[in-house]
Design a protein around this motif. Structure first.
Motif, PDB file in Angstrom:
ATOM      1  N   ALA A 155       0.553  -1.412  -0.093  1.00 45.24           N
ATOM      2  CA  ALA A 155       0.009   0.144  -0.076  1.00 45.24           C
ATOM      3  C   ALA A 155       0.702   1.026  -0.152  1.00 45.24           C
ATOM      4  CB  ALA A 155      -0.909   0.064   1.058  1.00 45.24           C
ATOM      5  N   GLY A 156       0.349   2.679  -0.293  1.00 45.82           N
ATOM      6  CA  GLY A 156       0.926   3.567  -0.208  1.00 45.82           C
ATOM      7  C   GLY A 156       1.463   3.736  -1.396  1.00 45.82           C
ATOM      8  N   GLN A 157       1.313   5.222  -1.883  1.00 44.12           N
ATOM      9  CA  GLN A 157       1.477   6.050  -3.460  1.00 44.12           C
ATOM     10  C   GLN A 157       3.324   5.041  -3.770  1.00 44.12           C
ATOM     11  OE1 GLN A 157      -0.233   8.060  -4.791  1.00 44.12           O
ATOM     12  NE2 GLN A 157      -1.385   7.473  -3.292  1.00 44.12           N
ATOM     13  N   TRP A 158       4.119   4.174  -2.967  1.00 48.04           N
ATOM     14  CA  TRP A 158       4.723   3.935  -3.312  1.00 48.04           C
ATOM     15  C   TRP A 158       4.982   3.097  -3.520  1.00 48.04           C
ATOM     16  CZ3 TRP A 158       5.349   8.851  -1.964  1.00 48.04           C
ATOM     17  CH2 TRP A 158       5.970  10.098  -2.405  1.00 48.04           C
ATOM     18  N   GLY A 159       4.223   2.028  -2.669  1.00 50.47           N
ATOM     19  CA  GLY A 159       3.780   0.685  -3.110  1.00 50.47           C
ATOM     20  C   GLY A 159       3.931  -0.347  -4.369  1.00 50.47           C
ATOM     21  N   ASN A 160       3.880   0.432  -5.297  1.00 55.10           N
ATOM     22  CA  ASN A 160       3.712   0.017  -6.834  1.00 55.10           C
ATOM     23  C   ASN A 160       4.564  -0.333  -6.595  1.00 55.10           C
ATOM     24  OD1 ASN A 160       4.784   2.106  -7.347  1.00 55.10           O
ATOM     25  ND2 ASN A 160       3.194   3.378  -8.771  1.00 55.10           N
ATOM     26  N   GLY A 161       5.570   0.229  -6.190  1.00 54.69           N
ATOM     27  CA  GLY A 161       7.762  -0.290  -6.658  1.00 54.69           C
ATOM     28  C   GLY A 161       7.910   0.147  -8.081  1.00 54.69           C
ATOM     29  N   GLN A 162       7.599   1.268  -8.074  1.00 59.63           N
ATOM     30  CA  GLN A 162       7.450   2.473  -9.486  1.00 59.63           C
ATOM     31  C   GLN A 162       8.737   3.984  -9.231  1.00 59.63           C
ATOM     32  OE1 GLN A 162       7.541   1.921 -12.659  1.00 59.63           O
ATOM     33  NE2 GLN A 162       7.154  -0.267 -11.617  1.00 59.63           N
ATOM     34  N   PRO A 163       9.227   4.665  -9.247  1.00 61.01           N
ATOM     35  CA  PRO A 163      10.088   5.626  -9.104  1.00 61.01           C
ATOM     36  C   PRO A 163       8.532   6.920  -9.220  1.00 61.01           C
ATOM     37  CG  PRO A 163      11.195   4.692 -10.892  1.00 61.01           C
ATOM     38  CD  PRO A 163      10.316   4.170 -10.965  1.00 61.01           C
ATOM     39  N   THR A 164       8.743   7.617  -7.560  1.00 63.38           N
ATOM     40  CA  THR A 164       7.902   8.838  -7.500  1.00 63.38           C
ATOM     41  C   THR A 164       8.781   9.963  -6.807  1.00 63.38           C
ATOM     42  OG1 THR A 164       6.024   6.505  -7.365  1.00 63.38           O
ATOM     43  CG2 THR A 164       5.390   8.868  -6.953  1.00 63.38           C
ATOM     44  N   ILE A 165       7.261  10.828  -7.214  1.00 60.65           N
ATOM     45  CA  ILE A 165       8.339  11.995  -6.447  1.00 60.65           C
ATOM     46  C   ILE A 165       7.363  12.329  -5.170  1.00 60.65           C
ATOM     47  CG2 ILE A 165       8.324  14.724  -6.763  1.00 60.65           C
ATOM     48  CD1 ILE A 165       9.016  14.092 -10.254  1.00 60.65           C
ATOM     49  N   MET A 166       7.967  12.917  -4.654  1.00 61.18           N
ATOM     50  CA  MET A 166       7.382  13.369  -3.072  1.00 61.18           C
ATOM     51  C   MET A 166       8.157  15.291  -3.191  1.00 61.18           C
ATOM     52  SD  MET A 166       9.826  12.441   0.100  1.00 61.18           S
ATOM     53  CE  MET A 166       9.599  14.141   0.613  1.00 61.18           C
ATOM     54  N   SER A 167       7.048  16.297  -2.328  1.00 55.65           N
ATOM     55  CA  SER A 167       7.558  17.025  -2.407  1.00 55.65           C
ATOM     56  C   SER A 167       8.885  17.240  -0.862  1.00 55.65           C
ATOM     57  CB  SER A 167       5.924  18.286  -1.795  1.00 55.65           C
ATOM     58  OG  SER A 167       5.296  17.591  -0.947  1.00 55.65           O
ATOM     59  N   ALA A 168       9.031  18.864  -0.599  1.00 52.59           N
ATOM     60  CA  ALA A 168       9.296  19.181   0.045  1.00 52.59           C
ATOM     61  C   ALA A 168       9.598  20.474   0.246  1.00 52.59           C
ATOM     62  CB  ALA A 168      11.196  18.849  -1.050  1.00 52.59           C
ATOM     63  N   ARG A 169       9.397  20.925   1.289  1.00 50.11           N
ATOM     64  CA  ARG A 169       9.573  22.742   2.186  1.00 50.11           C
ATOM     65  C   ARG A 169      10.344  21.965   2.890  1.00 50.11           C
ATOM     66  NH1 ARG A 169       4.222  25.092   4.855  1.00 50.11           N
ATOM     67  NH2 ARG A 169       4.792  23.888   6.023  1.00 50.11           N
TER      68      ARG A 169
END
Length: 207
Positions: free
Chosen positions: A150-164
C-alpha cells in the motif's frame, strides 16, 4: 588608357577575390543548446540506497547547506496480526512534506505521503506536515500468506515527493524522486531539486 583586355582582367580578378572571401567566411550554424527548466533551480542526482537490514536511517541534505532535511527509514512492525515493513520519511530541522492525515492504525500513527507526477506544482497551498509519513508499506501474514503493498510508493515505481525546506529561516520548495523496490526491499533515492528563490513554487521533476 586601359584596353579591353585590362578591363576584362580586372573584372575577373575582382570576382575571384569575392569568391574567396565567401569561402573564408561561411555562415555559422546555430548551436543546439539545452537550457535548464529554470536558472533558479538547483538539481542533483542522488543514487543512494537504504536496505531493510541497515541499522541507521538514510539522511538527505537537499540543498547541501550542511543541515539534514529528511531522514528515510525501513522499519519492521507487527500490528493487527500482520508483519509490516514500512518505508517512511521523517522531516527534520524545520522541513516538511505534503501528506494525508495521521492514522492510528499505522506505526507511529503515520499518514500516507502524497505523490506528484512531473510538472505538478509544489507550492504553499498543499497540506504540509512535519510528522513521520509513509512512502509505502508491505503487509504480510505471519503464517506465510500473500504479501500486499500500500502507499503511493507501493507499486515499486519511481515517484516524486514534495519538499518544503527551511533555509536560514526562509521557505524554499523542492522535490525528491525515489523508489521502494519490492523485489530487493530497498528504498532508493534517485534525484532531487529545489528552488533557490524564497517562497517560489517549483514543478515536480523540474531541473
Amino acid at each position: 588608357m586601359m584596353n579591353t583586355r585590362h578591363i576584362l582582367f580586372m573584372i575577373l580578378t575582382a570576382i575571384g577575390l569575392a569568391a574567396c572571401k565567401k569561402e573564408q567566411l561561411p555562415v555559422p550554424e546555430k548551436p543546439n543548446v539545452e537550457l535548464p527548466d529554470s536558472p533558479t533551480i538547483s538539481y542533483k542526482e542522488l543514487n543512494r540506497k537504504l536496505k531493510a537490514s541497515d541499522v541507521n536511517p538514510m539522511n538527505l541534505d537537499v540543498n547541501d547547506d550542511g543541515v539534514i532535511d529528511y531522514s528515510y527509514f525501513l522499519q519492521y512492525a507487527v500490528m493487527s496480526g500482520t508483519v509490516r515493513l514500512y518505508a517512511g520519511v521523517n522531516p527534520v530541522f524545520g522541513s516538511s512534506t505534503a501528506a494525508g492525515e495521521q492514522n492510528d492504525e499505522e506505526f507511529l500513527n503515520m499518514g500516507h505521503l502524497h505523490s506528484f507526477t512531473v510538472t505538478m506544482p509544489i507550492q504553499s497551498t498543499l497540506t504540509w506536515t512535519q510528522e513521520h509519513s509513509i512512502l509505502g508499506v508491505r503487509y504480510e501474514d505471519p503464517n506465510g500468506g500473500n504479501r500486499t503493498y500500500a502507499g503511493q510508493w507501493g507499486n515499486g515505481q519511481p515517484t516524486i515527493m514534495s519538499a518544503r525546506l527551511s533555509v536560514n529561516g526562509k521557505t524554499h520548495y523542492g522535490w525528491i524522486r525515489l523508489k521502494f523496490d519490492k523485489v530487493t526491499e530497498e528504498l532508493i533515492l534517485i534525484d532531487a531539486a529545489w528552488n533557490t528563490i524564497t517562497d517560489q513554487a517549483i514543478k515536480a521533476g523540474a531541473k
